[in-house]
Write a protein that holds these residues in place. Structure first.
Motif, PDB file in Angstrom:
ATOM      1  N   ASN A   9     -18.961  16.975   0.342  1.00 14.23           N
ATOM      2  CA  ASN A   9     -19.147  15.897  -0.621  1.00 14.23           C
ATOM      3  C   ASN A   9     -18.340  16.173  -1.881  1.00 14.23           C
ATOM      4  N   ARG A  10     -18.396  17.440  -2.334  1.00 16.26           N
ATOM      5  CA  ARG A  10     -17.632  17.815  -3.526  1.00 16.26           C
ATOM      6  C   ARG A  10     -16.134  17.726  -3.251  1.00 16.26           C
ATOM      7  N   GLY A  11     -15.780  17.976  -2.012  1.00 15.16           N
ATOM      8  CA  GLY A  11     -14.374  17.948  -1.625  1.00 15.16           C
ATOM      9  C   GLY A  11     -13.794  16.549  -1.518  1.00 15.16           C
ATOM     10  N   GLY A  12     -14.526  15.520  -1.896  1.00 16.81           N
ATOM     11  CA  GLY A  12     -13.976  14.167  -1.967  1.00 16.81           C
ATOM     12  C   GLY A  12     -13.885  13.449  -0.637  1.00 16.81           C
ATOM     13  N   ILE A  13     -14.790  13.733   0.275  1.00 19.25           N
ATOM     14  CA  ILE A  13     -14.691  13.076   1.569  1.00 19.25           C
ATOM     15  C   ILE A  13     -15.243  11.648   1.555  1.00 19.25           C
ATOM     16  N   LEU A  61     -15.353  24.755   3.834  1.00 22.22           N
ATOM     17  CA  LEU A  61     -14.621  25.483   2.782  1.00 22.22           C
ATOM     18  C   LEU A  61     -13.113  25.434   3.031  1.00 22.22           C
ATOM     19  N   ILE A  62     -12.737  25.666   4.293  1.00 21.44           N
ATOM     20  CA  ILE A  62     -11.302  25.662   4.620  1.00 21.44           C
ATOM     21  C   ILE A  62     -10.708  24.277   4.335  1.00 21.44           C
ATOM     22  N   VAL A  63     -11.415  23.240   4.784  1.00 19.95           N
ATOM     23  CA  VAL A  63     -10.905  21.869   4.596  1.00 19.95           C
ATOM     24  C   VAL A  63     -10.819  21.531   3.098  1.00 19.95           C
ATOM     25  N   SER A  64     -11.875  21.856   2.357  1.00 17.39           N
ATOM     26  CA  SER A  64     -11.901  21.468   0.937  1.00 17.39           C
ATOM     27  C   SER A  64     -10.889  22.256   0.106  1.00 17.39           C
ATOM     28  N   PHE A  65     -10.723  23.556   0.415  1.00 23.15           N
ATOM     29  CA  PHE A  65      -9.823  24.378  -0.404  1.00 23.15           C
ATOM     30  C   PHE A  65      -8.360  24.283   0.037  1.00 23.15           C
ATOM     31  N   PHE A  66      -8.132  24.296   1.350  1.00 26.49           N
ATOM     32  CA  PHE A  66      -6.748  24.452   1.807  1.00 26.49           C
ATOM     33  C   PHE A  66      -6.139  23.191   2.391  1.00 26.49           C
ATOM     34  N   VAL A  67      -6.960  22.305   2.953  1.00 24.76           N
ATOM     35  CA  VAL A  67      -6.384  21.097   3.574  1.00 24.76           C
ATOM     36  C   VAL A  67      -6.396  19.936   2.572  1.00 24.76           C
ATOM     37  N   LEU A  68      -7.588  19.591   2.099  1.00 29.92           N
ATOM     38  CA  LEU A  68      -7.672  18.480   1.144  1.00 29.92           C
ATOM     39  C   LEU A  68      -7.335  18.945  -0.277  1.00 29.92           C
ATOM     40  N   ARG A  69      -7.489  20.225  -0.531  1.00 32.86           N
ATOM     41  CA  ARG A  69      -7.243  20.830  -1.853  1.00 32.86           C
ATOM     42  C   ARG A  69      -7.980  20.080  -2.963  1.00 32.86           C
ATOM     43  N   SER A  70      -9.182  19.676  -2.645  1.00 29.93           N
ATOM     44  CA  SER A  70      -9.939  18.862  -3.597  1.00 29.93           C
ATOM     45  C   SER A  70     -11.048  19.648  -4.268  1.00 29.93           C
ATOM     46  N   MET A  71     -11.124  20.930  -3.998  1.00 27.33           N
ATOM     47  CA  MET A  71     -12.193  21.742  -4.582  1.00 27.33           C
ATOM     48  C   MET A  71     -11.594  22.984  -5.229  1.00 27.33           C
ATOM     49  N   ARG A 127      -2.589   0.629  -0.527  1.00 27.35           N
ATOM     50  CA  ARG A 127      -1.406   0.627   0.353  1.00 27.35           C
ATOM     51  C   ARG A 127      -0.462   1.768  -0.035  1.00 27.35           C
ATOM     52  N   ASN A 128       0.401   2.134   0.904  1.00 30.86           N
ATOM     53  CA  ASN A 128       1.412   3.191   0.714  1.00 30.86           C
ATOM     54  C   ASN A 128       0.811   4.501   0.202  1.00 30.86           C
ATOM     55  N   GLN A 129      -0.295   4.899   0.828  1.00 29.90           N
ATOM     56  CA  GLN A 129      -0.923   6.162   0.420  1.00 29.90           C
ATOM     57  C   GLN A 129      -0.075   7.343   0.869  1.00 29.90           C
ATOM     58  N   GLU A 130      -0.187   8.413   0.120  1.00 31.58           N
ATOM     59  CA  GLU A 130       0.528   9.641   0.468  1.00 31.58           C
ATOM     60  C   GLU A 130      -0.438  10.582   1.203  1.00 31.58           C
ATOM     61  N   ILE A 131       0.106  11.442   2.033  1.00 34.80           N
ATOM     62  CA  ILE A 131      -0.715  12.482   2.672  1.00 34.80           C
ATOM     63  C   ILE A 131       0.081  13.776   2.635  1.00 34.80           C
ATOM     64  N   SER A 132      -0.596  14.874   2.296  1.00 31.52           N
ATOM     65  CA  SER A 132       0.145  16.143   2.184  1.00 31.52           C
ATOM     66  C   SER A 132       0.573  16.613   3.576  1.00 31.52           C
ATOM     67  N   GLN A 133       1.593  17.461   3.581  1.00 29.81           N
ATOM     68  CA  GLN A 133       2.124  17.973   4.853  1.00 29.81           C
ATOM     69  C   GLN A 133       1.045  18.733   5.630  1.00 29.81           C
ATOM     70  N   VAL A 134       0.288  19.565   4.902  1.00 31.36           N
ATOM     71  CA  VAL A 134      -0.747  20.374   5.572  1.00 31.36           C
ATOM     72  C   VAL A 134      -1.768  19.446   6.234  1.00 31.36           C
ATOM     73  N   GLU A 135      -2.240  18.452   5.460  1.00 31.40           N
ATOM     74  CA  GLU A 135      -3.267  17.551   5.983  1.00 31.40           C
ATOM     75  C   GLU A 135      -2.720  16.759   7.173  1.00 31.40           C
TER      76      GLU A 135
END
Lengths: 198, 523
Positions: B71-75, B326-336, B208-216
């Protein structure tokens, strides 16, 4: 009134400080619990050799987390209750009812304190040694040597009961001060968005 | 004398004593009055401790922590946009989006309160902007949030399983279809209301035209293909005997002629081409929105997949879910950020400590319930009302619904489970079936006035009065009541999934009917 405020002042500060320390330990315990269970899975599947102490270690952490955090939850109003009657009654009667309820809670806690100390922590079983939890690095202490004594784990609930008693006394004094019309002088206890398992 | 502890307990909770103290105070008082004021009370204290000292119960803080991290990770926004991409264009689009988001959120959090506060703060303003009234938006948010504790993972099911000695995995699996049914029922009601009140449609793509990081991008790319290949492998494995690609040996195990890893790699390639083919049919924005939701939505797949395949126990699955979050929030979404972690841990520890103490007190209470012969006496009384189990189930549903109006689901399960569970199991209701009836009914109680917890949360989030939301929620509550009765009288709704996955503990040769009905004649 000044006697009550004089009693509350040190107790409030003591509770705030001790619960803050408890919160840090509980948070560390939760983090360690996760690490231990992940370690258990890793050792079982990757190294094919799961240690036998991780599960008991994690339970040890959970019990201390509960013992140290539950008093804070109680102080923040996080213990579930049906407060419809209290809301429906006139302010003075509702205040007296709250005081009565805190009195009943204190009675329960004092019984738990006595039985916890004399019939749980300080018993043959409490003085026994843990089957799998050991001190790290070959350290030895007490009659169990390198093993944990059971009452290290048993003490978690008893310590929690002690903290609950302190919080309960604080809440009783606050309630008496409120009943005497000086509620505005009290510091808020800061119950933010508390959320249970629901 | 001991039987008086139940009325005393009810009086204590009705006057407002916290449930945890009432669970201990009533037995303490009566045992001490009876004169045995040492050993039995000491036994109760030990049961309080033993009740908390449990490995399966550890799943509770872990699932709560995983949900908090996610939730904190912005999902939340990702799930809402994902749901909108699928359902936004329908009449009453955002109401459908609200329900679908709750169903998806349920797989991550398992808490109705978290669902209402997270989705409500995003969706209620958006719905108002789209032309819905605020009370309707708040009502549908509250009504759909009760799906949270029904679809696994579920905090209240962990509590029920522990207090009643059931399998957490079988309760999780039994909750899937009822949760989907509640969501589906609410969607049907929204569709009917959409015609009547001319509810608006919404855009399928918000940004529209959202960006997505390479990792994600690459994580989603890999996860999607692995999941599709996994589904294909499950189908292959299921059909392999009938098409001759596997045989059953003498021990009853399936022997595949092909190595399953090689089959999986082949299916991975097939799924890649299937998805590349699908990619050409959808817009760039749709693909990005879906890709952004894949990493969070993997959580329930890891939990349920791990439990189903037998890789993890539910507690281990919950710890793995924390690690994944933790992995998703810190390293994939980088939202935490690292500094957020302490607050998340504190919140989870605080919430679960109150619940764990309550569960411990419930185990102590359960001892006195057994000592007092209360279930037997209540059972005789209930059976004197009617001998027809179907009528008794109807009555018990009404009782649970009334209790749910005043008490949160967790404490209600803790109190009533040990009393009612044995009675209905003796009547021939399967323990897992009764657990689901009780869990769903009491969960719906979270959205019923006067004490519905999620109504208060929805009121705080929306700024609408509780009474107004309570009136607006009535059509949705009606749907949920219908679903409760469907679940009660059609056991197959909840029992089929755990039966098919072998979690009911029945031998395969025992038929479904015999498996779910220990005593013939009811199910």
């Amino acid at each position: 009134m000044s006697v009550l405020l004089g009693l509350l002042w040190p107790l409030e500060r003591f509770n705030t400080a001790i619960l803050a320390v408890g919160r840090v330990i509980a948070v560390l315990a939760l983090a360690i619990m996760v690490a231990l269970i992940l370690g258990q899975v890793f050792f079982r599947y990757v190294l094919s050799d799961a240690p036998n102490w991780t599960e008991e270690g994690a339970r040890f952490g959970m019990l201390w987390m509960t013992g140290l955090m539950a008093p804070l939850a109680f102080r923040m109003g996080g213990f579930v209750s049906i407060d419809m009657l209290e809301r429906a009654l006139p302010r003075m009667i509702s205040g007296l009812l709250t005081l009565l309820l805190l009195g009943i809670a204190l009675w329960v806690l004092i019984i738990a304190w006595d039985r916890g100390l004399n019939n749980h922590v300080d018993t043959l079983s409490g003085r026994g040694c843990s089957s799998s939890l050991k001190w790290p690095f070959g350290f030895e202490y007490g009659k169990c040597g390198n093993k944990f004594q059971n009452n290290y784990q048993y003490a978690s609930l008893w310590v929690g009961v002690n903290l609950l008693i302190l919080v309960n006394i604080e809440l009783i004094i606050r309630q008496i001060i409120k009943l005497m019309g000086r509620g505005a002088d009290l510091n808020p206890l800061g119950a933010d968005d508390f959320q249970g398992a629901d | 004398m001991l039987l008086w502890f139940l009325p005393l307990f009810l009086v204590l909770i009705m006057i407002g004593l916290p449930v945890v103290f009432a669970l201990l105070a009533s037995p303490f008082a009566l045992i001490m009055l009876e004169g045995d004021n040492r050993n039995v009370v000491a036994g109760l204290y030990r049961n309080l401790y033993n009740g908390m000292d449990s490995f399966p119960l550890m799943a509770l803080p872990f699932f709560m922590l995983a949900g908090e991290i996610m939730n904190r990770g912005g999902i939340t926004l990702r799930l809402v946009e994902f749901s909108q991409a699928f359902m936004g264009h329908l009449r009453g689009g955002l109401a459908h989006v609200n329900i679908l988001s709750s169903m998806l959120f349920a797989g991550l959090s398992g808490s109705a309160v978290a669902d209402t506060s997270a989705l409500g703060s995003t969706l209620i303003p958006a719905m108002e902007k789209n032309g819905y009234t605020r009370r309707f938006a708040a009502a549908i948010t509250a009504a759909s949030s009760v799906i949270g504790p029904i679809i696994p993972p579920s905090g209240i099911m962990i509590i029920y399983a522990y207090v009643m000695g059931e399998s957490v995995a079988s309760l999780f699996l039994a909750g899937i279809v009822p949760g989907i049914l509640v969501g589906g029922g609410l969607m049907v009601m929204v569709r009917l209301m959409a015609d009547r009140y001319d509810l608006p449609k919404a855009e399928r793509i918000v940004t529209r035209n959202q960006e997505i990081s390479q990792v994600e991008y690459w994580v989603s790319f890999a996860l999607l293909r692995i999941n599709v290949a996994g589904v294909l492998l499950a189908i292959y494995s299921g059909l392999s005997v009938s098409v001759g690609l596997a045989a059953i040996n003498e021990a009853g195990d399936k022997v595949h002629s092909l190595n399953l890893w090689i089959v999986f790699v082949g299916l991975l390639i097939i799924s890649h081409f299937m998805l590349m083919n699908y990619r050409t049919r959808v817009s760039h924005d749709f693909r990005i929105v879906c890709k952004k939701a894949i990493a969070p939505l993997q959580t329930p797949i890891i939990i349920l997949g791990g439990i189903l395949v037998g890789v993890f126990t539910p507690t281990e699955a919950s710890a793995v879910a924390v690690a994944y979050a933790l992995i998703v929030s810190f390293f994939v979404l980088r939202s935490m950020k690292l500094r957020d972690l302490s607050e998340v841990l504190t919140k989870s520890a605080l919430a679960t400590s109150a619940v764990l103490l309550l569960v411990g007190a419930a185990v102590a209470f359960k001892t006195v319930v057994s000592l007092s012969y209360a279930p037997q006496i209540l059972s005789d009384y209930i059976l004197s009302l009617s001998e027809n189990p179907l009528m008794l189930l109807f009555l018990i549903n009404i009782l649970l619904f009334i209790v749910g109006m005043f008490l949160d689901a967790g404490p209600a399960i803790i109190i009533l489970g040990p009393i009612l569970g044995p009675i209905f199991v003796d009547l021939g209701v399967h323990p897992v079936h009764f657990a689901i009836i009780m869990s769903v009914n009491l969960t719906v109680g979270l959205a019923t006035p006067p004490m519905g917890l999620v109504l208060f949360v929805a009121s705080t989030v929306s700024g609408e009065k509780v009474e107004t939301i309570a009136r607006a929620i009535l059509p949705f509550l009606a749907v949920e009541i219908v679903v409760i009765f469907l679940i009660t009288y059609i056991p197959a709704i909840s029992m089929t999934v755990p039966y098919l996955t072998g979690f009911l503990g029945c031998a395969p040769e025992i038929g479904f009917g015999a498996c779910i009905s220990p005593v013939p004649g009811i199910n």
